[in-house]
Motif scaffolding. Structure first.
Motif, short mmCIF file in Angstrom:
data_model
loop_
_atom_site.label_atom_id
_atom_site.label_comp_id
_atom_site.label_asym_id
_atom_site.label_seq_id
_atom_site.Cartn_x
_atom_site.Cartn_y
_atom_site.Cartn_z
N PRO A 1 112.48 144.43 64.26
CA PRO A 1 112.56 145.13 63.19
C PRO A 1 113.07 144.56 62.14
O PRO A 1 112.83 144.59 61.08
CB PRO A 1 113.35 146.39 63.86
N ARG A 2 114.24 143.61 62.40
CA ARG A 2 115.07 142.98 61.32
C ARG A 2 113.92 141.98 60.74
O ARG A 2 113.96 141.94 59.29
CB ARG A 2 116.05 142.14 61.81
N ALA A 3 113.21 141.19 61.24
CA ALA A 3 111.90 140.40 61.01
C ALA A 3 110.99 141.22 60.07
O ALA A 3 110.68 140.86 58.58
CB ALA A 3 111.35 139.56 61.80
N ALA A 4 110.65 142.42 60.35
CA ALA A 4 109.68 142.94 59.64
C ALA A 4 110.13 143.71 58.43
O ALA A 4 109.70 143.74 57.31
CB ALA A 4 109.17 144.36 60.70
N ILE A 5 111.57 144.05 58.44
CA ILE A 5 112.28 144.53 57.18
C ILE A 5 112.28 143.49 56.13
O ILE A 5 112.20 143.53 54.89
CB ILE A 5 113.75 145.15 57.33
N ILE A 6 112.86 142.09 56.64
CA ILE A 6 112.80 141.04 55.66
C ILE A 6 111.39 140.77 55.11
O ILE A 6 111.41 140.51 53.88
CB ILE A 6 113.47 140.04 56.71
N LEU A 7 110.45 140.56 56.01
CA LEU A 7 109.37 140.15 55.49
C LEU A 7 108.50 140.98 54.42
O LEU A 7 107.78 140.74 53.53
CB LEU A 7 108.26 139.72 56.64
N SER A 8 108.58 142.45 54.93
CA SER A 8 108.10 143.42 54.26
C SER A 8 108.89 143.71 52.66
O SER A 8 108.32 143.85 51.69
CB SER A 8 107.95 144.74 54.78
N GLY A 9 110.25 143.35 52.86
CA GLY A 9 110.89 143.23 51.42
C GLY A 9 110.62 141.98 50.64
O GLY A 9 110.38 142.28 49.36
N ILE A 10 110.16 141.05 51.15
CA ILE A 10 109.73 139.69 50.44
C ILE A 10 108.07 140.12 49.76
O ILE A 10 108.03 139.85 48.78
CB ILE A 10 109.54 138.45 51.39
N ALA A 11 107.59 140.68 50.66
CA ALA A 11 106.12 141.32 50.09
C ALA A 11 106.31 142.20 48.86
O ALA A 11 105.48 141.98 47.84
CB ALA A 11 105.22 141.92 51.31
N ALA A 12 107.32 143.08 49.09
CA ALA A 12 107.48 144.09 48.00
C ALA A 12 107.99 143.46 46.81
O ALA A 12 107.80 143.60 45.46
CB ALA A 12 108.48 145.09 48.48
N THR A 13 109.13 142.50 46.95
CA THR A 13 109.55 141.84 45.79
C THR A 13 108.38 140.79 44.96
O THR A 13 108.29 140.77 43.77
CB THR A 13 110.46 140.73 46.40
N ALA A 14 107.69 140.28 45.95
CA ALA A 14 106.39 139.30 45.37
C ALA A 14 105.42 140.34 44.74
O ALA A 14 105.19 140.02 43.49
CB ALA A 14 105.66 138.87 46.53
N ALA A 15 105.25 141.71 45.24
CA ALA A 15 104.19 142.47 44.53
C ALA A 15 104.93 142.99 43.24
O ALA A 15 104.27 142.96 41.80
CB ALA A 15 103.74 143.88 45.27
N VAL A 16 106.38 143.31 43.23
CA VAL A 16 106.90 143.85 41.76
C VAL A 16 106.76 142.67 41.00
O VAL A 16 106.75 142.82 39.63
CB VAL A 16 108.40 144.45 42.25
N SER A 17 107.53 141.19 41.52
CA SER A 17 107.54 140.25 40.61
C SER A 17 106.01 139.88 39.92
O SER A 17 106.00 139.52 38.67
CB SER A 17 108.06 138.90 41.36
N GLY A 18 104.94 140.01 40.62
CA GLY A 18 103.82 139.52 40.16
C GLY A 18 103.50 140.33 39.07
O GLY A 18 103.05 139.95 37.93
N SER A 19 103.56 141.79 39.42
CA SER A 19 103.19 142.48 38.14
C SER A 19 104.28 142.48 36.90
O SER A 19 103.66 142.56 35.68
CB SER A 19 103.26 144.28 38.64
N THR A 20 105.50 142.05 37.07
CA THR A 20 106.50 141.84 36.07
C THR A 20 106.00 140.88 35.42
O THR A 20 106.26 140.65 34.00
CB THR A 20 107.92 141.71 36.79
N LEU A 21 105.65 139.76 35.87
CA LEU A 21 105.34 138.33 35.13
C LEU A 21 104.19 138.69 34.46
O LEU A 21 103.89 137.97 33.29
CB LEU A 21 105.15 137.32 36.35
#
Length: 394
Positions: A111-131
């Motif tokens: 579960p810890r790995a799932a939280i971290i990796l899904s958080g990285i994906a969420a950050t990437a999605a937000v960063s992509g639209s922000t850029l």
């Protein structure tokens, strides 16, 4: 013993992966591909190329789960980067992120790995639209907020499902352990039942053969001692009977210990076998025996059952009845084989008799779906009727 739960788990996992793949393709890949068909050439081709790449990566992970290059964790990192790139091209990829969330909980090791990796994906999605759009207060609505909410909801739902699945697995393991323990006890019970049945069989054989033989030897020895001085010829005949009975007991003992063929019965028809037994009984006791023995063909097991019933009945006549005459009738009836043994002795109350011999006869016949009926009363003699149905001889 645990193969059934394991196969059940594999079936559930296979169905889950099927529906997850179907929903990801129908709700994620397909709508996105259709949406970019009307975009400009650069956005369209880059988007379709990224969709094709991530679909191929997913296919590799699903079909070759242990490949040394694209392991599940590596695939999740690629998926996160893909979401960031897609969000940059399309100015947001919240919907695709939501559809892809289950994969982080399926492929991550914990579960810890799932939280971290899904958080990285969420950050990437937000960063992509922000850029793509540049920072502005409007980014706090729409795709960014939806992605953050989906990430938080995914954590809550994922942790709940992980706990639920863990409890289910513990319960499954407990039930499997209880099932194995019940099966072990059942096997032990069957083994104990088999041992008990074998002891009962041996006890019945000893009673019907060796014990009856030794009882005959005792009676004949006492009679020989009484007639030693007054009737030497009779004494010699009784001694010969003692020797013959001892030889028969020795043969039966070899059968019981397994050093001789089973049965202990000389080959021949059942009538011949019973007649030989009756002749020995007359020789040993001097009683009058009338016999009507029909020449009936039956299998070896039925022959033994009829012989043991006859031997036990004659032994009871010798020891308890005080009879002068014994009648034996063997006949085939429409329903099967019938053996009737009567005497004019003192009789007894059947309901008060619990001797091992009568119980043994009844069990022998019951094994052949037969029946034993004993009719007697004080002063009126005894009638023993043994029946074996025709079906057991077909």
């Amino acid at each position: 013993m645990s193969q059934r739960p394991q196969s059940h788990d594999r079936a559930l996992s296979s169905r889950f992966h099927f529906w997850n793949t179907l929903s990801w393709s129908v709700l994620g890949l397909l709508p996105t591909a259709i949406a970019v068909l009307d975009a400009d050439e650069t956005k369209k081709y880059w988007s379709l190329g990224l969709l094709t790449l991530i679909a191929c990566c997913y296919a590799v992970v699903m079909t070759v789960p242990r490949n040394p290059i694209l392991r599940p964790e590596v695939y999740l990192v690629v998926l996160a980067l893909f979401l960031g790139a897609l969000s940059y091209l399309l100015e947001g990829a919240a919907a695709f992120y939501v559809v892809s969330l289950p994969q982080f909980w399926v492929f991550a090791r914990s579960p810890r790995a799932a939280i971290i990796l899904s958080g990285i994906a969420a950050t990437a999605a937000v960063s992509g639209s922000t850029l793509r759009q540049g920072w502005s207060p409007q980014l706090l609505t729409g795709n960014v907020v939806f992605t953050v909410i989906a990430y938080a909801a995914g954590i809550a739902l994922g942790l709940w499902l992980h706990r639920f699945v863990g409890q289910s697995n513990e319960r499954t393991e407990q039930l499997t352990s209880e099932l194995e323990e019940a099966q072990r006890k059942l096997v032990e019970a069957y083994r104990a039942q088999g041992a008990t049945a074998e002891r009962e069989r041996i006890a019945r054989e000893i009673h019907d053969t060796l014990a009856q033989g030794f009882a005959s030897i005792v009676v004949l020895a006492e009679a020989a001692r009484s007639s030693l001085a007054e009737a030497p010829d009779t004494c010699g005949q009784q001694l010969e009977s003692i020797a013959q009975t001892a030889r028969e007991n020795f043969a039966e003992a070899r059968v019981l210990v397994g050093s001789a063929p089973q049965g202990g019965v000389v080959p021949g028809s059942v009538a011949t076998t019973l007649r030989r037994t009756l002749d020995r009984f007359v020789q040993d006791t001097g009683l009058t025996v009338t016999a009507a023995l029909e020449d009936i063909e039956c299998d070896h097991t039925a022959r033994i059952a009829l012989l043991r019933c006859t031997q036990e009945s004659l032994a009871n006549v010798r020891k308890h009845a005080g009879a002068a005459t014994v009648g034996v009738v063997l006949a085939r009836q429409p329903y099967g084989i019938e053996l009737e043994i009567t005497d004019d002795g003192r009789g007894f109350l059947v309901e008060e008799s619990h001797g091992f011999g009568l119980v043994g006869m009844s069990k022998r016949l019951a094994e052949l779906d037969g029946d034993l009926t004993v009719t007697s009363s004080p002063g009126d003699g005894t009638r023993v009727l043994a029946t074996i149905p025709m079906s057991s001889q077909d």
